[in-house]
Design an enzyme around this catalytic site. Structure first.
Site, PDB file in Angstrom:
ATOM      1  N   CYS B 108       0.851  -1.187   0.000  1.00  0.00           N
ATOM      2  CA  CYS B 108       0.000   0.000   0.000  1.00  0.00           C
ATOM      3  C   CYS B 108       0.888   1.238   0.000  1.00  0.00           C
ATOM      4  O   CYS B 108       1.309   1.724   1.047  1.00  0.00           O
ATOM      5  CB  CYS B 108      -0.896  -0.019   1.230  1.00  0.00           C
ATOM      6  N   THR B 364     -25.593   2.291  11.711  1.00  0.00           N
ATOM      7  CA  THR B 364     -26.620   2.086  10.688  1.00  0.00           C
ATOM      8  C   THR B 364     -27.426   3.362  10.543  1.00  0.00           C
ATOM      9  O   THR B 364     -27.534   4.160  11.469  1.00  0.00           O
ATOM     10  CB  THR B 364     -27.556   0.913  11.027  1.00  0.00           C
ATOM     11  N   TYR B 365     -27.910   3.574   9.334  1.00  0.00           N
ATOM     12  CA  TYR B 365     -28.812   4.707   9.105  1.00  0.00           C
ATOM     13  C   TYR B 365     -30.191   4.191   8.738  1.00  0.00           C
ATOM     14  O   TYR B 365     -31.052   4.918   8.286  1.00  0.00           O
ATOM     15  CB  TYR B 365     -28.267   5.598   7.998  1.00  0.00           C
ATOM     16  N   ASN B 366     -30.359   2.868   8.863  1.00  0.00           N
ATOM     17  CA  ASN B 366     -31.610   2.221   8.498  1.00  0.00           C
ATOM     18  C   ASN B 366     -32.023   2.499   7.054  1.00  0.00           C
ATOM     19  O   ASN B 366     -33.188   2.649   6.750  1.00  0.00           O
ATOM     20  CB  ASN B 366     -32.738   2.642   9.442  1.00  0.00           C
ATOM     21  N   THR B 367     -31.039   2.600   6.193  1.00  0.00           N
ATOM     22  CA  THR B 367     -31.358   2.790   4.777  1.00  0.00           C
ATOM     23  C   THR B 367     -30.643   1.741   3.955  1.00  0.00           C
ATOM     24  O   THR B 367     -29.611   1.197   4.369  1.00  0.00           O
ATOM     25  CB  THR B 367     -30.891   4.164   4.270  1.00  0.00           C
ATOM     26  N   THR B 376     -30.994  -3.214   9.060  1.00  0.00           N
ATOM     27  CA  THR B 376     -29.890  -3.841   8.331  1.00  0.00           C
ATOM     28  C   THR B 376     -29.035  -4.716   9.238  1.00  0.00           C
ATOM     29  O   THR B 376     -27.995  -5.205   8.813  1.00  0.00           O
ATOM     30  CB  THR B 376     -28.986  -2.756   7.722  1.00  0.00           C
ATOM     31  N   GLU B 441     -22.567   4.080   1.291  1.00  0.00           N
ATOM     32  CA  GLU B 441     -22.877   2.744   1.793  1.00  0.00           C
ATOM     33  C   GLU B 441     -21.735   1.775   1.517  1.00  0.00           C
ATOM     34  O   GLU B 441     -21.455   0.880   2.311  1.00  0.00           O
ATOM     35  CB  GLU B 441     -24.177   2.242   1.161  1.00  0.00           C
TER      36      GLU B 441
END
EC number: 1.11.1.-
Lengths: 790, 470
Positions: B108, B364-367, B376, B441
């Site tokens: 890297c 989480t953003y629940n999307t 999720t 995401e």
């Protein structure tokens, strides 16, 4: 089955016998549980599930419950519990989330009874109701607790912790409906079994997961919890808010905690990591465990007291695949190995120091004091078994008294402030410092500086021996009495404190020394009274008694004995040490009274007058020719430094070290230097001489020291408007977008040096405030406060 | 360069990002409006940037990408700052050198360059940079552990630990070793992140300027290959494009499966043997999940000097079908055991890492793509457990059948590559999984990946240390 009941009757009651023993299991154990009759123990683990009978001399395998062709995950147990009412009933918690009950009364080889697969994650704990035959409670990683009625196929009620994983559930022993549960986020909840909708009470008990809890068997309100934060806490739940009544700090995270039967204040703990021992603590004495079992070679995973009314048998299972029975009388007691020491200041600067006599004796080479003066002020109230830690050794007490007024340290402060340590040629520095010392009446020190100048700077080099002889003579008699503090094994922190006292001692510039300090040695001979015939078990405090009143120092009594403080010099503990400490210089033909032995500025009054010594030097300067390189003296100078440090005048040692720099540094080992520096800096800071201490830090060459002023250089400020911390920048608040630190004079934002008034908290640019306060004594903000700038 | 004033530095940073955005390759629809511009951030992000800048004296591209998830970034920066700059058993230059060693294992160059600068800045000896053999013996000894940890952590035994701790004058203390292990795992996983999100070089590092030969001029923030992409790949790229409707169904299908699993979980209970075999299957399969274009990449950059043998990689063992032993979390887990050990030997770090794991796992953003209010947790758990499964770490209470249902092949390829051989990730892989999902995401997925990887490596290393201690 009739075999089992026979065993029960044979052992019924609490007449348990046995010895410390262990047996090897085939696999690591995760949990153990004892049958009600105290004759059998079940061991469960990932790949083991067996019942052992506890016999007189050994464990005997009774039953292997792990049957079937293929090992199933249902058998990989995280926890096991034996019903305390029904000896045929067991329950296990499996790592895959299944709760299994076992009926030993089943005729077939497979004793598995019921299977509850309601939890979605690992079940960490199962618990039977203490009095109800069919009620089982489980707590799981999925955050739910479930209550099962064994007569039904599924759970009766589900309790949601609303937070993270449940680590432990325990029915209260006294309250029929209550149970406690502990959580991975540090909370403890109290539930009523009849109300699954919400918990009765919740509080945060630990920082990090709470691994275990245990209700006190007798005291209904007490709950002990143990957590990853290495604490065991005892909570009183009877009050409106759960109150922490005791706290024990252990050395590793606490995996299990179990109250000891019949001993109100005792509990046993074991750890999940690193530490393999089992400890029994008296919660009132949270610093040293009352007993310690060291049999296991890997972490202990399960502990259980063998019988609910017998405090002497402890069973344990471990990752090292052994099952142990520990007998309390075989436990090791850390107290026996401890070296009790005490150090305390009196109201008038007196200092008392008590230590185990054997220690003091060996340190100083002094014979144990065997006089008839038995504990005049230091006495034990009475023999009380609840105070198991006292009086196991005879101890010596020394009291050091300060002469009134002698504790003034003004010379130290003056010297620290006025010494010049760098920035000028060596000769000038030495001259300056000598002048400072002389003005403060510390002729010995002044002399030393002058000599240093001669050694290192003047073209003509003088062997110091000769000229110092006369200086030294006068002072050889007065030995620094406070030196007896010098116990070698003191912790560094303690050491620096001691140093302070020694310097104080040195401050008595013109007092007569001989009787200014007193010692009192007490030979407390407790062995007789304590009696070795008392069983160890008894000593460990099985009997309840009043707490914590040990070593009562009765003030009245002490006063009446006051005259006895003054002891002849012989009794003075470490007196001879000072003579031994500074090694005689090898290359000089000097005697023991050469200046570096006797150079105690406390005796300055008895020294040769300043003028004469000066003239002596100038004479000798003329007399001797330069033959010797400065290196020749470095050993001598080092000895001199060590001597000053030993005397307690670490200021001198450090100052010379800094001034001479490279010339002597290499001859003194790094650690000693570091020690001097830290002691001196500590002293300076005690006198609030921050600037000087910082200068010393800066000038030091030792790495450990110079990094001192690099640490914790951050200053956190709160916004003056919204009172919240300002995280990113010191002058503007992120939240309310006000400029927090305005200068009260020019009304601009201060980004550099800001000076506050501690009284009215107004302030501003350093320059502006200084200028303002020259003209006015009121606060520039107009608040009416009379600010002061110093 | 690091001495530049604040204003200059901020200018540089914004330059770097705008260059990234100007890139043609990823421009078009998504990249431009999703990647953050310095200056347009909200207050929380701004604070984070300020903190990051204050701690490091720069605002690096990793921070700029991670700021998609400010909550995580905060914890990440705190931990990294503690590891590199606060009190700890290792001297500062050692820390950066270990960082270089770890990053170099995955070739890297981004991280290596960054830490070469830092290393020199804190007074490290430039000679060491000519290769591990020029570093002190003590660090050379660490090379072996670094290698095993990066590629086959399950092979770490207490003998490795013993070898480091008992090497006479070159021996490590336990505290130093724990510090080193935490640093190694941190940089291994950070290397994964760098490749996984295609972090491009800093403006002041080699290859960071756009006024360079064309071969390096098309760096962009989602340039997965980090410099080793080839021309034909772009062609493949266009060919591999799928119509929008297709990928739309992808999301729908995934959600449907999640719902199904949620519902039927209680109904059909797999037998124990079934469960065990599912884990074994998943573990075995994970070894063969590899992108087909597994061409040999020769480490062309100068970072290779830190390798002793480049041949030692993950690929070796998967080809030979070596067996990964099963590690049961119920016997040694981070929360109970790992944490206690780390916190004992290197105080406070356990707490910091623990927080970081928690945030990453629970974030989480629940999307999901265009859907809102989705739970999720199941998907996140599947990803986490899949990564641990690749390392042979098994959760007794998890049904590994779920993984197969929720993670499709292209996603598995991506995960596998990021975690095991991050240097082989291509932009195509990044594009071809979860096509309808937002960049943020995908970065979220990367955070899960790197934290799971770090925890897996830590678990193995710490278990070995524990075994050594007992």
């Amino acid at each position: 089955m009739e075999k089992m009941s026979r065993v029960t009757t044979a052992l019924g009651g609490s007449t348990l016998t046995g010895r410390t023993m262990h047996c090897h299991l085939d696999a690591p154990a995760n949990a153990i549980s004892v049958c009600r009759d105290a004759a059998q123990v079940v061991v469960a683990g990932r790949s083991i599930f067996k019942i052992y009978a506890i016999e007189e001399e050994q464990f005997v395998e009774k039953l292997n419950l792990r049957v079937g062709r293929k090992p199933s995950l249902n058998l990989s147990c995280a926890d096991v519990v034996w019903h305390q009412m029904d000896e045929n009933l067991l329950a296990t918690a499996a790592t895959n989330g299944v709760v299994v009950t076992w009926n030993l009364g089943r005729p077939s080889r497979n004793k598995q009874d019921q299977l509850f697969t309601e939890h979605k994650r690992t079940v960490n704990k199962v618990c039977f109701h203490p009095t109800e035959a069919h009620v089982l409670l489980s707590g799981s990683q999925d955050g739910f607790m479930k209550c099962f009625d064994l007569r039904r196929k599924d759970s009766v009620s589900t309790f949601s912790g609303q937070s993270e994983s449940v680590r432990d559930v325990q029915f209260s022993i006294r309250d029929y409906f209550t149970f406690a549960s502990t959580f991975e986020n540090g909370n403890v909840q109290l539930w009523d079994i009849r109300r699954p909708d919400r918990c009765e009470r919740m509080f945060t008990a630990h920082n990090g997961p709470v691994f275990c809890c245990d209700w006190h068997p007798e005291d209904r309100g007490w709950l002990a919890t143990g957590g990853r934060d290495k604490m065991v806490k005892v909570w009183d739940m009877t009050t409106h808010r759960a109150k922490e009544v005791h706290c024990v700090q252990t050395i590793a995270s606490v995996a299990r905690v179990k109250w000891r039967p019949e001993c109100r204040h005792h509990l046993a703990t074991c750890s999940m990591m690193v530490d393999h021992n089992i400890y029994v603590w008296d919660v009132r004495r949270p610093f040293v465990p009352a007993a310690m079992f060291e049999e296991h070679r890997d972490v202990t995973t399960g502990i259980a007291w063998r019988h609910p009314h017998d405090p002497s048998f402890l069973l344990s299972g471990s990752k090292d695949s052994t099952l142990c029975q520990h007998l309390f009388r075989d436990a090791s007691q850390p107290v026996e190995r401890a070296n009790p020491e005490g150090l305390c200041y009196g109201l008038f600067g007196d200092l008392a120091f008590a230590a185990k006599e054997s220690l003091v004796a060996t340190e100083s080479g002094r014979k144990p004091y065997t006089g008839d003066r038995r504990h005049p002020i230091f006495f034990k109230r009475k023999l009380d078994p609840a105070e198991p830690f006292s009086g196991l050794a005879s101890s010596a007490l020394s009291v050091f008294e300060m002469e009134p007024g002698s504790s003034s340290m003004s010379w130290f402060v003056d010297t620290a402030e006025r010494y010049a340590l760098a920035g000028r040629p060596l000769a000038e520095l030495c001259d300056h410092n000598a002048k400072v010392a002389r003005e403060l009446g510390r002729n010995q020190v002044a002399q030393t500086w002058t000599m240093l100048r001669i050694i290192y700077c003047s073209p003509g080099l003088v062997p110091t021996t000769n000229l110092n002889h006369s200086v030294g003579k006068g002072s050889s008699c007065g030995l620094p009495l406070i030196n007896s503090f010098n116990l070698k094994d003191m912790a560094p922190g303690l050491g620096s404190e001691t140093r302070l006292d020694r310097s104080k001692g040195d401050a008595r510039s013109d007092t007569v020394l001989l009787d200014s300090s007193t010692t009192l040695i007490t030979n407390e001979d407790n062995e007789e009274t304590e009696g070795s015939d008392v069983p160890a078990d008894y000593l460990l405090g099985d009997v309840e008694g009043e707490d914590d009143e040990l070593y009562l120092l009765d003030p009245e009594h002490a006063h009446s004995e006051e005259p006895e403080y003054v002891l002849p010099q012989e009794a003075f503990p470490l007196r001879h040490e000072i003579v031994d400490t500074p090694p005689g210089p090898e290359h000089l033909q000097d005697k023991a009274d050469s200046p570096h032995v006797s150079g105690n500025e406390a005796d300055a009054a008895s020294l040769v007058p300043v003028d004469s010594s000066f003239s002596l030097i100038s004479v000798s300067h003329a007399l001797y020719d330069s033959r010797l390189p400065p290196d020749f003296f470095s050993a001598l100078v080092c000895d001199m430094l060590r001597f000053y440090a030993e005397q307690g005048d670490v200021q001198m040692a450090v100052s010379v070290l800094i001034v001479l720099g490279e010339r002597v540094r290499k001859d003194i080992d790094e650690q000693t230097q570091e020690h001097w520096y830290t002691s001196y800096i500590d002293l300076l800071q005690r006198f609030c001489l921050w600037n000087v201490s910082n200068q010393v830090v800066k000038l030091s060459t030792s790495r450990a020291i110079s990094c001192l002023n690099q640490a914790s250089t951050t200053l956190h400020v709160n916004c003056s408007h919204c009172k919240r911390p300002m995280s990113s920048r010191g002058w503007v608040c992120d939240r309310c977008h006000h400029c927090a630190s305005m200068c009260a004079v020019c009304h601009h934002v201060v980004k550099g040096l800001f000076v506050w008034c501690q009284g009215c908290s107004h302030g501003g640019h350093l320059q502006h405030i200084m200028k303002w306060l020259e003209g006015s004594s009121h606060c520039p903000a107009g608040c009416g406060h009379l600010c002061e700038y110093s | 360069m690091r001495l530049a004033t604040a204003a200059n530095e901020a200018y540089t940073a914004s330059l770097a990002v705008s260059e990234l955005l100007g890139c043609k390759q990823c421009g078009g629809s998504r990249g431009q409006d999703e990647i953050l511009q310095v200056g347009s951030e909200d207050a929380q992000m701004h604070t984070l940037f300020a903190d990051s800048f204050a701690a490091l004296g720069r605002l690096d591209n990793i921070t700029l990408v991670m700021v998609f998830h400010p909550q995580y970034l905060e914890s990440f920066l705190k931990t990294q700052h503690y590891l590199l700059q606060m009190d700890g058993p290792l001297p500062l230059h050692y820390r950066h050198y270990i960082g270089i060693m770890a990053a170099a294992r995955h070739q890297c160059s981004y991280l290596v360059n960054l830490h070469v600068n830092d290393f020199l800045h804190v007074g490290g000896d430039p000679k060491w940079l000519n290769g591990l053999e020029n570093a002190p013996q003590k660090l050379q000894n660490l090379g072996e552990l670094n290698k095993v940890l990066a590629h086959r952590p399950w092979l770490i035994t207490k003998e490795h630990i013993e070898g480091l701790l008992k090497a006479e004058e070159h021996s490590w203390s336990l505290a130093e070793l724990v510090h080193a292990v935490v640093l190694l795992t941190h940089y291994h996983s950070l290397a994964s992140f760098t490749f996984g999100c295609g972090i491009s070089p800093e403006i002041h590092c080699d290859g960071g300027h756009t006024f360079r030969p064309p071969s390096v001029s098309n760096y962009c923030i989602c340039d997965i290959t980090n410099g080793n992409h080839s021309v034909d790949e772009m062609q493949v790229n266009s060919a591999g494009n799928v119509s929008v409707s297709d990928s739309f169904f992808e999301v729908e299908a995934l959600m449907e499966k999640m719902k199904q699993l949620q519902e039927c979980r209680d109904e059909e209970e797999a037998s124990q043997e079934e469960m065990t075999s599912r884990f074994e299957i998943e573990k075995r399969e994970s070894m063969f999940v590899f992108s087909s274009d597994d061409e040999e990449v020769t480490p062309a950059r100068d970072v290779s000097r830190h390798f002793e043998d480049t041949s030692y990689g993950y690929k070796d063992f998967s080809r030979h079908g070596m067996h990964v032993p099963t590690f049961r979390v119920q016997d040694y887990c981070w929360e109970d055991h790992g944490y206690s050990l780390v916190n004992r030997l290197y105080p406070d770090v356990g707490q910091l890492i623990d927080e970081k794991f928690h945030i990453a796992y629970n974030l989480t953003y629940n999307t999901m793509a265009m859907h809102k209010d989705v739970d999720t947790s199941m998907l996140r758990r599947a990803i986490w457990n899949y990564i641990h499964c690749m390392f042979g770490i098994r959760y007794d209470d998890y049904d590994y059948g779920e993984i197969n249902q929720l993670l499709d092949r292209s996603f598995k390829v991506y995960i596998k590559t990021i975690v095991c051989t991050p240097e082989k990730v291509t932009k195509r892989m990044y594009d071809s999984f979860w096509r309808q999902f937002k960049h943020s995401e995908k970065v979220h997925v990367n955070l899960l990946l790197i934290e799971a990887r770090m925890q897996a490596e830590l678990l193995y290393a710490l278990r070995a240390i524990t075994r050594y201690m007992t």
